[in-house]
Write a protein that holds these residues in place. Structure first.
Motif, PDB file in Angstrom:
ATOM      1  N   SER A   1      14.183  -6.268  -2.578  1.00 14.39           N
ATOM      2  CA  SER A   1      13.315  -5.891  -1.456  1.00 14.39           C
ATOM      3  C   SER A   1      12.924  -4.422  -1.556  1.00 14.39           C
ATOM      4  O   SER A   1      11.778  -4.052  -1.267  1.00 14.39           O
ATOM      5  N   PHE A   2      13.868  -3.586  -1.980  1.00 12.04           N
ATOM      6  CA  PHE A   2      13.576  -2.156  -2.147  1.00 12.04           C
ATOM      7  C   PHE A   2      12.534  -1.954  -3.244  1.00 12.04           C
ATOM      8  O   PHE A   2      11.624  -1.134  -3.106  1.00 12.04           O
ATOM      9  N   ILE A   3      12.664  -2.719  -4.330  1.00 14.89           N
ATOM     10  CA  ILE A   3      11.691  -2.619  -5.421  1.00 14.89           C
ATOM     11  C   ILE A   3      10.289  -2.981  -4.926  1.00 14.89           C
ATOM     12  O   ILE A   3       9.312  -2.283  -5.217  1.00 14.89           O
ATOM     13  N   ALA A   4      10.190  -4.070  -4.157  1.00 14.56           N
ATOM     14  CA  ALA A   4       8.894  -4.481  -3.620  1.00 14.56           C
ATOM     15  C   ALA A   4       8.346  -3.432  -2.663  1.00 14.56           C
ATOM     16  O   ALA A   4       7.139  -3.135  -2.661  1.00 14.56           O
ATOM     17  N   ALA A   5       9.223  -2.850  -1.832  1.00 17.48           N
ATOM     18  CA  ALA A   5       8.778  -1.821  -0.888  1.00 17.48           C
ATOM     19  C   ALA A   5       8.260  -0.583  -1.625  1.00 17.48           C
ATOM     20  O   ALA A   5       7.244   0.007  -1.232  1.00 17.48           O
ATOM     21  N   VAL A   6       8.950  -0.187  -2.690  1.00 21.13           N
ATOM     22  CA  VAL A   6       8.490   0.956  -3.485  1.00 21.13           C
ATOM     23  C   VAL A   6       7.139   0.663  -4.122  1.00 21.13           C
ATOM     24  O   VAL A   6       6.248   1.522  -4.159  1.00 21.13           O
ATOM     25  N   LEU A   7       6.956  -0.567  -4.595  1.00 23.49           N
ATOM     26  CA  LEU A   7       5.656  -0.960  -5.149  1.00 23.49           C
ATOM     27  C   LEU A   7       4.553  -0.853  -4.103  1.00 23.49           C
ATOM     28  O   LEU A   7       3.433  -0.412  -4.398  1.00 23.49           O
ATOM     29  N   MET A   8       4.864  -1.263  -2.875  1.00 26.97           N
ATOM     30  CA  MET A   8       3.888  -1.157  -1.795  1.00 26.97           C
ATOM     31  C   MET A   8       3.498   0.297  -1.549  1.00 26.97           C
ATOM     32  O   MET A   8       2.306   0.627  -1.435  1.00 26.97           O
ATOM     33  N   LEU A   9       4.497   1.166  -1.462  1.00 30.59           N
ATOM     34  CA  LEU A   9       4.222   2.580  -1.219  1.00 30.59           C
ATOM     35  C   LEU A   9       3.450   3.201  -2.381  1.00 30.59           C
ATOM     36  O   LEU A   9       2.531   4.013  -2.172  1.00 30.59           O
ATOM     37  N   PHE A  10       3.803   2.818  -3.589  1.00 30.60           N
ATOM     38  CA  PHE A  10       3.103   3.328  -4.767  1.00 30.60           C
ATOM     39  C   PHE A  10       1.644   2.876  -4.759  1.00 30.60           C
ATOM     40  O   PHE A  10       0.730   3.666  -5.028  1.00 30.60           O
ATOM     41  N   SER A  11       1.419   1.592  -4.456  1.00 32.75           N
ATOM     42  CA  SER A  11       0.053   1.055  -4.423  1.00 32.75           C
ATOM     43  C   SER A  11      -0.793   1.774  -3.382  1.00 32.75           C
ATOM     44  O   SER A  11      -1.972   2.088  -3.619  1.00 32.75           O
ATOM     45  N   LEU A  12      -0.184   2.040  -2.219  1.00 35.43           N
ATOM     46  CA  LEU A  12      -0.916   2.754  -1.176  1.00 35.43           C
ATOM     47  C   LEU A  12      -1.177   4.202  -1.589  1.00 35.43           C
ATOM     48  O   LEU A  12      -2.275   4.737  -1.367  1.00 35.43           O
ATOM     49  N   GLY A  13      -0.168   4.834  -2.188  1.00 33.20           N
ATOM     50  CA  GLY A  13      -0.287   6.243  -2.538  1.00 33.20           C
ATOM     51  C   GLY A  13      -1.386   6.539  -3.534  1.00 33.20           C
ATOM     52  O   GLY A  13      -2.136   7.506  -3.377  1.00 33.20           O
ATOM     53  N   ILE A  14      -1.534   5.708  -4.560  1.00 34.82           N
ATOM     54  CA  ILE A  14      -2.508   6.012  -5.609  1.00 34.82           C
ATOM     55  C   ILE A  14      -3.941   5.725  -5.168  1.00 34.82           C
ATOM     56  O   ILE A  14      -4.891   6.232  -5.775  1.00 34.82           O
ATOM     57  N   ARG A  15      -4.100   4.930  -4.115  1.00 35.80           N
ATOM     58  CA  ARG A  15      -5.455   4.627  -3.618  1.00 35.80           C
ATOM     59  C   ARG A  15      -5.534   4.826  -2.109  1.00 35.80           C
ATOM     60  O   ARG A  15      -6.217   4.079  -1.401  1.00 35.80           O
ATOM     61  N   TYR A  16      -4.850   5.835  -1.620  1.00 39.62           N
ATOM     62  CA  TYR A  16      -4.744   6.020  -0.169  1.00 39.62           C
ATOM     63  C   TYR A  16      -6.110   6.202   0.487  1.00 39.62           C
ATOM     64  O   TYR A  16      -6.404   5.598   1.515  1.00 39.62           O
ATOM     65  N   ARG A  17      -6.962   7.049  -0.110  1.00 39.76           N
ATOM     66  CA  ARG A  17      -8.272   7.288   0.491  1.00 39.76           C
ATOM     67  C   ARG A  17      -9.102   6.012   0.548  1.00 39.76           C
ATOM     68  O   ARG A  17      -9.771   5.720   1.545  1.00 39.76           O
ATOM     69  N   GLN A  18      -9.049   5.224  -0.517  1.00 38.03           N
ATOM     70  CA  GLN A  18      -9.816   3.974  -0.565  1.00 38.03           C
ATOM     71  C   GLN A  18      -9.333   3.005   0.512  1.00 38.03           C
ATOM     72  O   GLN A  18     -10.139   2.383   1.204  1.00 38.03           O
ATOM     73  N   TYR A  19      -8.007   2.868   0.646  1.00 35.99           N
ATOM     74  CA  TYR A  19      -7.466   1.947   1.648  1.00 35.99           C
ATOM     75  C   TYR A  19      -7.744   2.448   3.064  1.00 35.99           C
ATOM     76  O   TYR A  19      -8.014   1.649   3.979  1.00 35.99           O
ATOM     77  N   THR A  20      -7.674   3.754   3.257  1.00 39.87           N
ATOM     78  CA  THR A  20      -7.872   4.318   4.596  1.00 39.87           C
ATOM     79  C   THR A  20      -9.305   4.144   5.069  1.00 39.87           C
ATOM     80  O   THR A  20      -9.564   3.968   6.263  1.00 39.87           O
ATOM     81  N   GLU A  21     -10.252   4.163   4.149  1.00 41.02           N
ATOM     82  CA  GLU A  21     -11.651   3.991   4.524  1.00 41.02           C
ATOM     83  C   GLU A  21     -11.913   2.626   5.162  1.00 41.02           C
ATOM     84  O   GLU A  21     -12.732   2.506   6.062  1.00 41.02           O
ATOM     85  N   VAL A  22     -11.212   1.600   4.687  1.00 38.99           N
ATOM     86  CA  VAL A  22     -11.464   0.247   5.205  1.00 38.99           C
ATOM     87  C   VAL A  22     -10.407  -0.203   6.209  1.00 38.99           C
ATOM     88  O   VAL A  22     -10.641  -1.146   6.968  1.00 38.99           O
ATOM     89  N   SER A  23      -9.236   0.453   6.232  1.00 40.67           N
ATOM     90  CA  SER A  23      -8.164   0.021   7.135  1.00 40.67           C
ATOM     91  C   SER A  23      -7.461   1.213   7.774  1.00 40.67           C
ATOM     92  O   SER A  23      -6.257   1.426   7.565  1.00 40.67           O
ATOM     93  N   PRO A  24      -8.161   2.008   8.564  1.00 42.50           N
ATOM     94  CA  PRO A  24      -7.496   3.148   9.225  1.00 42.50           C
ATOM     95  C   PRO A  24      -6.556   2.672  10.332  1.00 42.50           C
ATOM     96  O   PRO A  24      -6.901   1.779  11.100  1.00 42.50           O
ATOM     97  N   TRP A  25      -5.381   3.260  10.384  1.00 41.54           N
ATOM     98  CA  TRP A  25      -4.406   2.877  11.413  1.00 41.54           C
ATOM     99  C   TRP A  25      -4.911   3.193  12.813  1.00 41.54           C
ATOM    100  O   TRP A  25      -4.600   2.465  13.766  1.00 41.54           O
ATOM    101  N   ARG A  26      -5.670   4.267  12.960  1.00 46.28           N
ATOM    102  CA  ARG A  26      -6.047   4.734  14.292  1.00 46.28           C
ATOM    103  C   ARG A  26      -6.906   3.723  15.045  1.00 46.28           C
ATOM    104  O   ARG A  26      -7.016   3.809  16.281  1.00 46.28           O
ATOM    105  N   ARG A  27      -7.515   2.789  14.334  1.00 49.43           N
ATOM    106  CA  ARG A  27      -8.374   1.809  15.006  1.00 49.43           C
ATOM    107  C   ARG A  27      -7.592   0.626  15.551  1.00 49.43           C
ATOM    108  O   ARG A  27      -8.192  -0.293  16.126  1.00 49.43           O
ATOM    109  N   GLN A  28      -6.286   0.648  15.369  1.00 51.94           N
ATOM    110  CA  GLN A  28      -5.426  -0.408  15.914  1.00 51.94           C
ATOM    111  C   GLN A  28      -4.468   0.215  16.926  1.00 51.94           C
ATOM    112  O   GLN A  28      -3.395   0.712  16.577  1.00 51.94           O
ATOM    113  N   PRO A  29      -4.811   0.221  18.207  1.00 54.22           N
ATOM    114  CA  PRO A  29      -3.938   0.834  19.215  1.00 54.22           C
ATOM    115  C   PRO A  29      -2.548   0.214  19.285  1.00 54.22           C
ATOM    116  O   PRO A  29      -1.599   0.868  19.706  1.00 54.22           O
ATOM    117  N   ALA A  30      -2.415  -1.043  18.863  1.00 53.66           N
ATOM    118  CA  ALA A  30      -1.097  -1.696  18.904  1.00 53.66           C
ATOM    119  C   ALA A  30      -0.081  -0.938  18.058  1.00 53.66           C
ATOM    120  O   ALA A  30       1.111  -0.874  18.400  1.00 53.66           O
TER     121      ALA A  30
END
Length: 448
Positions: free
Chosen positions: A54-83
């Motif tokens: 599970s830790f390995i999968a979690a690290v992969l998730m963080l790595f995937s987000l980190g290398i393309r953070y700007r690209q992911y943020t453009e289409v899925s910004p957290w601020r647009r989800q008040p929940a």
């Protein structure tokens, strides 16, 4: 090496490869499958490397987000989800409750676990930024639930009238496992209703194993969860004015097939246990469960900010008579709602409720928008995911699942659906005229 150990190794290697070659979303799918396979608790775990998968999968998730953070943020910004704001507020309350928790060690340990879960949910929200990746996550959940159903089927009832010993990482007991399977009902109904014949056959296969697993586990809360969520979705399938031509007939066929299958797999032991639902104060129905719920308010009079994780358990014998309640030493409150209220008090519990309310408002706006644009298929997909969440909330009403993985997965999946089918589309519509004006200005400059 056994076939299960080999399959697990293939899943892990395939998930890692897909993360780098296909999409970062594959890392979350891998995380889902590892959660359900739960290698540390299976007999075949001795045949695989002893790693924290599970830790390995979690690290992969963080790595995937980190290398393309700007690209992911453009289409899925957290601020647009008040929940998510209220989810973080709830987490902050858990950290603050460390100051006065009755069991500081347990509270700190489970607060850290909740923090990890919140990080996973927030990262997964960004990675699942398209309908294709959302579908992958939904099927990742359904395949995992099918494995649990298969595991229950081959294990059989090994503890009286139910199955034990097939638990998940955060839900080791039978009731928690059953609750994790409940959201599959509405999701399978959607795919069987809207999919082609191959998808329908897969839904029948998965549904049969999951239903049989639920019957063998014999959880009353899970039964009520299925009735609440899947029953609600069935009503939408049959009576909604937004269904397409011929869909009502297909919905009726699915309903008849589902009910027939359910009646086939149920047995006398199942119905005997379900019959105790008529009296929540009976010993057979949880030794006075309503009394346990209401005692939470007595405890809060002396601990208005909550008692922390396992605080209720420590006080149960103080606030209830052990002789008249059938044994209350270290007993749990047996309800997600009262569990949250007892752990973080009215303020933290209010944050949780507001999270659900804001999520509902977001989905309501999204469903109105997709209907206005004539996309009935998406409307019913969003409803299926919502009904999956409702199923889990209903099932968890009778068990302690306030910090369960599946609960926050379902919240995240509803938020992903709102983002993919509504927020992204609205953003594109607003951006289109701007791009058009810029293109025209560029053409004018070139002509000049």
């Amino acid at each position: 090496m056994s076939k299960f150990a080999l399959l697990f190794i293939v899943v892990v290697m395939g998930g890692v490869a897909a993360t780098f070659l296909v999409s970062g979303a594959a890392s979350f799918i891998l995380y889902q499958l590892i959660y359900f396979l739960n290698p540390g608790a299976r007999w075949w775990s001795v045949e695989i490397p002893q790693l924290s998968y599970s830790f390995i999968a979690a690290v992969l998730m963080l790595f995937s987000l980190g290398i393309r953070y700007r690209q992911y943020t453009e289409v899925s910004p957290w601020r647009r989800q008040p929940a998510f704001k209220w989810m973080l507020a709830l987490l902050v309350m858990y950290f603050l409750t460390n100051l006065y928790a009755l069991n500081p060690a347990a509270h700190h340990r489970f607060t850290i676990d909740l923090a990890k879960l919140v990080v996973i949910v927030l990262v997964a929200y960004k990675l699942l930024n398209s309908e294709r990746t959302l579908n992958a996550a939904l099927w990742g959940y359904l395949i995992g639930a099918t494995y649990i159903g298969y595991l229950a089927t081959i294990t059989g009832r090994n503890s009286g009238d139910r199955v034990e010993g097939i638990g998940l990482v955060d839900s080791p007991d039978a009731n928690g496992v059953a609750a994790a399977l409940v959201p599959a009902g509405a999701l399978l109904m959607y795919y069987a209703w809207m999919g082609n014949w191959k998808v329908r056959m897969l839904c029948v296969f998965c549904g049969a194993l999951i239903a049989n697993g639920l019957v063998l586990i014999n959880s009353r809360g899970a039964f009520l969860g299925v009735v609440a969520g899947s029953g609600l979705y069935l009503l939408y399938m049959i009576f909604s004015r937004y269904r397409g031509k011929g869909q009502r007939a297909m919905a009726i066929v699915i309903a008849i097939a589902g009910l027939s299958g359910a009646l086939y797999v149920t047995d006398a032991q199942f119905w005997e246990r379900m019959s105790t639902l008529q009296d929540l104060e009976s010993r057979e129905s949880g030794s006075g469960r309503v009394t346990f719920w209401l005692t939470t308010f007595d405890m809060l009079e002396d601990h208005p900010m909550g008692m922390g994780v396992q605080g209720y358990n420590q006080l149960a014998s103080v606030y209830m008579d052990d002789a008249t309640r059938g044994g209350v030493e270290n007993r749990s409150v047996h309800s997600m709602w009262f569990q949250g209220l007892s752990e973080v008090g009215p303020v933290g519990f209010a944050f949780f409720l507001i999270m659900l309310v804001t999520l509902y408002r977001s989905t309501k706006r999204a469903r109105r928008w997709v209907i206005a644009n004539g996309d009935n298929r998406v409307y019913f997909k969003m409803l299926a995911i919502e009904c999956g969440l409702i199923s889990y909330l209903a099932a968890a009403t009778f068990i302690n699942q306030f910090r369960a993985e599946i609960l926050y997965w379902m919240v995240m999946l509803v938020a992903v659906a709102v983002n993919v089918f509504y927020l992204q589309k609205v953003t594109e519509e607003k951006a289109a005229p701007v791009r058009g004006r810029r293109r025209n200005q560029s053409m004018v400059r070139e002509a000049g």
